[in-house]
Design an enzyme around this catalytic site. Sequence first.
Site, PDB file in Angstrom:
ATOM      1  N   ASP A  49      85.436  45.204  31.520  1.00  0.00           N
ATOM      2  CA  ASP A  49      84.260  44.832  30.735  1.00  0.00           C
ATOM      3  C   ASP A  49      83.411  46.090  30.563  1.00  0.00           C
ATOM      4  OD1 ASP A  49      82.525  42.649  29.536  1.00  0.00           O
ATOM      5  OD2 ASP A  49      81.124  43.560  30.944  1.00  0.00           O
TER       6      ASP A  49
ATOM      7  N   ASP B 289      81.269  41.113  35.628  1.00  0.00           N
ATOM      8  CA  ASP B 289      81.889  40.354  34.539  1.00  0.00           C
ATOM      9  C   ASP B 289      83.401  40.506  34.547  1.00  0.00           C
ATOM     10  OD1 ASP B 289      79.429  39.539  33.785  1.00  0.00           O
ATOM     11  OD2 ASP B 289      79.333  40.647  31.902  1.00  0.00           O
TER      12      ASP B 289
ATOM     13  N   HIS C  95      76.564  40.211  33.790  1.00  0.00           N
ATOM     14  CA  HIS C  95      76.076  41.301  32.942  1.00  0.00           C
ATOM     15  C   HIS C  95      76.033  42.640  33.675  1.00  0.00           C
ATOM     16  CE1 HIS C  95      75.489  38.929  29.426  1.00  0.00           C
ATOM     17  NE2 HIS C  95      74.640  38.108  30.019  1.00  0.00           N
TER      18      HIS C  95
ATOM     19  N   GLU D 111      79.367  47.535  29.478  1.00  0.00           N
ATOM     20  CA  GLU D 111      77.962  47.323  29.142  1.00  0.00           C
ATOM     21  C   GLU D 111      77.575  48.437  28.179  1.00  0.00           C
ATOM     22  OE1 GLU D 111      76.290  44.700  29.922  1.00  0.00           O
ATOM     23  OE2 GLU D 111      77.847  43.906  31.262  1.00  0.00           O
TER      24      GLU D 111
ATOM     25  N   HIS E  44      71.395  43.906  30.911  1.00  0.00           N
ATOM     26  CA  HIS E  44      72.331  44.554  31.832  1.00  0.00           C
ATOM     27  C   HIS E  44      71.646  45.206  33.025  1.00  0.00           C
ATOM     28  CE1 HIS E  44      70.943  48.094  29.713  1.00  0.00           C
ATOM     29  NE2 HIS E  44      71.516  47.712  28.582  1.00  0.00           N
TER      30      HIS E  44
END
Length: 733
Positions: free
Chosen positions: A547, A693, A688, A549, A598
């Site tokens: 994942d 995640d 987040h 951010e 985040h």
Amino acid sequence: MSARRPIPGARRAVGLGVAVTAAGLLLWSGLAGALIVSTLDAAERAWLQQHLLPRLPLLLLATLALLGLVAWAAARFWQFGFSSADALLEEARVLLSTDVERELRPRGTAAQQGLALAFNELVRQRRLLRQEMAQQVREASAHVEQERNRLAALMSELTQSVVVCNLDGRILLYNSQARQQLGALSGGLPVAGGAELVGLGRSVYSVLDRHLVAHALEQARDRLLRGDARPAAQFVTATAAGQLLRVHLTPVRSGAEPPDIDGFVLMVENITRDFEQESARDRQLNEMMEAQRSALGNLQAAVEMLDFQDIDPATRERFLAVIREEALRMSDRVYRWSQLSAHDMGTRWPLEEMHGADLIALAQRRIGARAGEGAALRVLADEVDPAVWLRVDSYSLLLALAYLADRLVSEHEVRQFWLRLAAAGSRARLDLVWSGPAMSTETVMSWEMDNMSVGEGGGSTLSVRDVVHRHGGEFWFERERVRHQAFFRFLLPCAEAPAAAAAMSFVHSQSRPEYYDFDLFSRRDAAAAGDALDAMRLIDLAYTVFDTETTGLNPAEGDEIIQIGAARVVNGKLLRQESFEQLVDPCRSIPAASIPIHGIQPDMVRGQPTIDRVLPVFHAFARDTVLVAHNAAFDMRFLQLKEARTGLRFDHPVLDTLLLSAVVHPHQESHRLEAIAERFRITVIGRHTALGDAMVTAEVFLKLIPLLAEQGIHTLGQARQAQQQSYYARLKY
């Protein structure tokens, strides 16, 4: 930060049902009106036209109102009677196919609500049964668990790195020492605390040279076939990071007859510091010898001057002072040297003790396999002394023999060789003999100086002279005119005592390390690509679940990655200890509106590595795996936009948990990560954050695999095709 867009679920099916119902009512009304008009005479039709046509708009409005009421009732009936049943069925399949513990929410008709309550009762009964079984298993395995924990503690206390691999070099077991030591040596990764190339299911050849390991395994197999009680081998290698490793290899026996090998155990020791210390001692010894030679010269000159009878007392005292001073200096040097080193340097390159006959047998096979490709080549053992034991780096020495033989075959068409081995005082003579044309000294010297290359993929940066220097030996070329033969001769060091190398300590594979998965013993590398990879089962693949951010949702407009997190899934297990997490300096500002999502503040990324440094590390971490992400199109777009800049292509197969969730649960209203996690009763921690995640996405993916199998989706290709049929596959970034 991933994008979220609400998409209708079961409403499409409801809308289709309402449209069909309305169309049916309109068709029925039209047919009924036409039938009534057809039965009227001319006078009645005129009356209708006179009285009804002016009121036709009102009649149409009433009809439309009636149709709307009917359509609303049909929609409610459709949604109440069928959509609720579909949703209940999907939730029930989750409970049946996974270990999720939850109750169905009663909905729909009374019968459907009754079925939900009955199913909940069955779930409760199954839960009680599972609890009873789990308790019995816990009681039965308490003693085993105690022994396993003791062995785990023992493994963690070992000072040496232990790695167990299958025959393909895939890691099945490693302890924390191996993770720290080999992970730090795997290519000199630029991001501290980033990727580790040592992990379950990964290839040990990312750290160790494949040819060296294959050579050691070949030695061990030969010893096993001869009935050796301890069929082991060892070698020394230098890593790409400049570290020197001593590796002890022991085969894992299959238990079959005749004996065969299922894998191998590596005991790895970093000897870089010892090697450097010994080299430093050697330099100090040389420096001391030079200083002592100078001091002895001064002493000798002073003593000779004292032999003269007519020397005056002042001059005599001056020479005596020189003698005392030089004597004190020599004594001080000897004392300091004795403090620094308790033994001599010995050879610079650590060598292994090996039976000479074993080396000859391996050389026969190596020369025949490499130099004799496409040709009828004979390699014979001639005059081999069975009492000779050698101290050699067998890999480089055999490479030198194969290289010389290959040059003779290709340039002089030699088709037969003899190998001789005999003792020569404290050293041994190893000869590579052939019959053929004469060679010049210049040719031999060029062969000795060139880098060795044997066949395809057999090249080395070493030369024959390097190999000879590594052994502290000698090398030359001679002709035997009586026999019409020529030979290359190596003078090599002999071992003082046989079989000393086999005495290394070894921890049996029954011990439980911190990280292991022996199910991988039965796995073999498929070397799959393209269609072959698509044909592999989902449960057999390795995955990197990741994942990102980001500063925003528009990568094409300048938004950048500020964090990447990833975890590995191997053999159906989430390897939490093998994770990747790295903050990234985006080289731009972070919008204030995204920070509450985040939680990454600008000062947290300031000074962190840029994406140009992080992506190569992440690419190495994800090597030979399938990428998995939630709403993968968003994350992949950020990676793909960096391909031209970094020179890296993320051409891995990609699976998307958002799309796969829509495949297995088409009637659910939401496929957000939180909603899916709630359906599967997955605890969301660190939402987040990139790694948090990624962990949740990995757990979701593992829950989806059995649900996909229920729909006949077993392979990677089937999963990729199915997810492209989802509504969510239309999303573009």
